[in-house]
Design a protein around this motif. Sequence first.
Motif, PDB file in Angstrom:
ATOM      1  N   LEU A  79      40.827 -10.411  -5.642  1.00 31.10           N
ATOM      2  CA  LEU A  79      40.848  -8.878  -5.514  1.00 31.10           C
ATOM      3  C   LEU A  79      40.759  -8.034  -6.957  1.00 31.10           C
ATOM      4  CD1 LEU A  79      40.120  -7.060  -3.286  1.00 31.10           C
ATOM      5  CD2 LEU A  79      42.529  -6.688  -2.788  1.00 31.10           C
TER       6      LEU A  79
ATOM      7  N   ASP B 297      40.015  -9.247  -9.782  1.00 32.92           N
ATOM      8  CA  ASP B 297      38.746  -9.676 -10.469  1.00 32.92           C
ATOM      9  C   ASP B 297      37.719  -8.629  -9.806  1.00 32.92           C
ATOM     10  OD1 ASP B 297      39.808 -11.536 -12.099  1.00 32.92           O
ATOM     11  OD2 ASP B 297      39.116 -12.968 -10.667  1.00 32.92           O
ATOM     12  N   GLU B 298      37.716  -8.455  -8.703  1.00 30.83           N
ATOM     13  CA  GLU B 298      36.701  -7.436  -8.080  1.00 30.83           C
ATOM     14  C   GLU B 298      36.791  -5.979  -8.208  1.00 30.83           C
ATOM     15  OE1 GLU B 298      34.435  -6.787  -3.623  1.00 30.83           O
ATOM     16  OE2 GLU B 298      35.951  -8.368  -3.997  1.00 30.83           O
TER      17      GLU B 298
ATOM     18  N   THR C  69      37.107  -0.475 -12.290  1.00 27.77           N
ATOM     19  CA  THR C  69      36.796   0.642 -11.416  1.00 27.77           C
ATOM     20  C   THR C  69      37.296   1.862 -12.014  1.00 27.77           C
ATOM     21  OG1 THR C  69      37.091  -0.874  -9.428  1.00 27.77           O
ATOM     22  CG2 THR C  69      37.051   1.551  -9.002  1.00 27.77           C
TER      23      THR C  69
ATOM     24  N   LEU D 251      36.804  -2.069   0.553  1.00 33.05           N
ATOM     25  CA  LEU D 251      37.519  -3.419   0.448  1.00 33.05           C
ATOM     26  C   LEU D 251      38.608  -3.429   1.647  1.00 33.05           C
ATOM     27  CD1 LEU D 251      38.282  -3.422  -3.240  1.00 33.05           C
ATOM     28  CD2 LEU D 251      36.554  -4.768  -2.067  1.00 33.05           C
TER      29      LEU D 251
END
Length: 427
Positions: free
Chosen positions: A51, A53-54, A58, A70
């Motif tokens: 998460l 990494d995702e 942002t 998410l």
Amino acid sequence: MYDYSHGAGSSQATAPPPGRHRDRRHTIHRLAHNEPVNDLAPLLTPEGRALLDEVRGTAPADELAVATRLRREHPAELVSAALGQARLRQRAAAKFGTEDAGRMFFTPNGVEQSTRASVAAYRAECFAALGVRSVADLCCGIGGDAIAFARAGIRVLAVDRDPLTAAVARANADALGLADLIEVREADVTEADTDGHDAVFVDPARRGGRGRIFDPEAYSPPLSWAVSAALKAPIGVLKIAPGIPHEVIPAEAEAEWISDGGDVKEAVLWFGEGRTPGARRATLLPSHAGLWASPDTMLPDPQVRPVGRYLYEPDGAVIRAHLVAEVAEDLDGGLIDATIAYVTADELRPTPYATAYEITDQLPFNVKKLKALLREREVGILTVKKRGSAVEPEELRKKVKPSGPNSATVFLTQVAGAPTMLIGAPA
């Protein structure tokens, strides 16, 4: 003795911090107060790392939409923690670099109070040059200094009493591949056994619930305890506030003020091998230029003289170390006022310890006259600096309304006790 406390202001405005979305305010609040260590644990799981990494990179404006998406697949608390950590990593990049910050873990306090990586690396180099092979890092925080020590090949015992902070330091050692050199202990530093270590490094907490702490005995732990711990080791180093009064510096210590890119970052007290009690040093990064004086070689305050063709603004570390006289002697200059740390001279000489400006005008403080002069010279890019003046740079800028293609620097200061404006440009 002139007053070294006069600060230099600039005309650059600071943007307000971006707002936080309501749905993650609670998690950020808990992290900000360094409460449950469980706030970090979920981020260390495979799901948490994926998460992180995702959500890397942002933008603040996109957080609400990303969080909403998410939370359809992940626990709400984990999503909030990951987004909070992503924001902290973005903030930490200025101190630790993008690569390291992108792998490390942070708390808000840790980002704010940790040592800048360039400063920590410089200190680790000093330790290595003194032959230090093991160090007890007391009040280690999130591990910024411990990381630098380990990268210099020094084995580290890192101690902090806060559970979350210690857990973050341990996670950072692991994330950067330094766990074999860094042992993190959650313990009260006053009870830590530092015997057998070549050096002791203490970074007491200098902030409380109401902000910065100015009384060294109100540090946590107090300065007196930190000094006693440093004196027990072959080499002892204490990190202190740059504005510490010189009269409270222990006689056994060599004091060093460090700036990075012109900004004073910290002061440290050195005890033991390789240092001279009572000496003062100013270290300027990234050049590593160093100015040093022992009690036997320190110069008296420079003489006051009329403003010459050039004005020199000493680096903040030089001012804090009370080494302006050494710079003035090297420049064959003097002070513009007995209370102001500006050096003036008739010749332009290169020096790493001060920034030179060529002065074109000297006026009594008068906003209307300054506005007329700037309009006549078509100055639209105006840098305002102050030392010994109550006028705020932005306040002056609004009044003079600079406009035009040319640039200038205005110094709001005192000359021989009189409020004065000096106009010029970088030499």
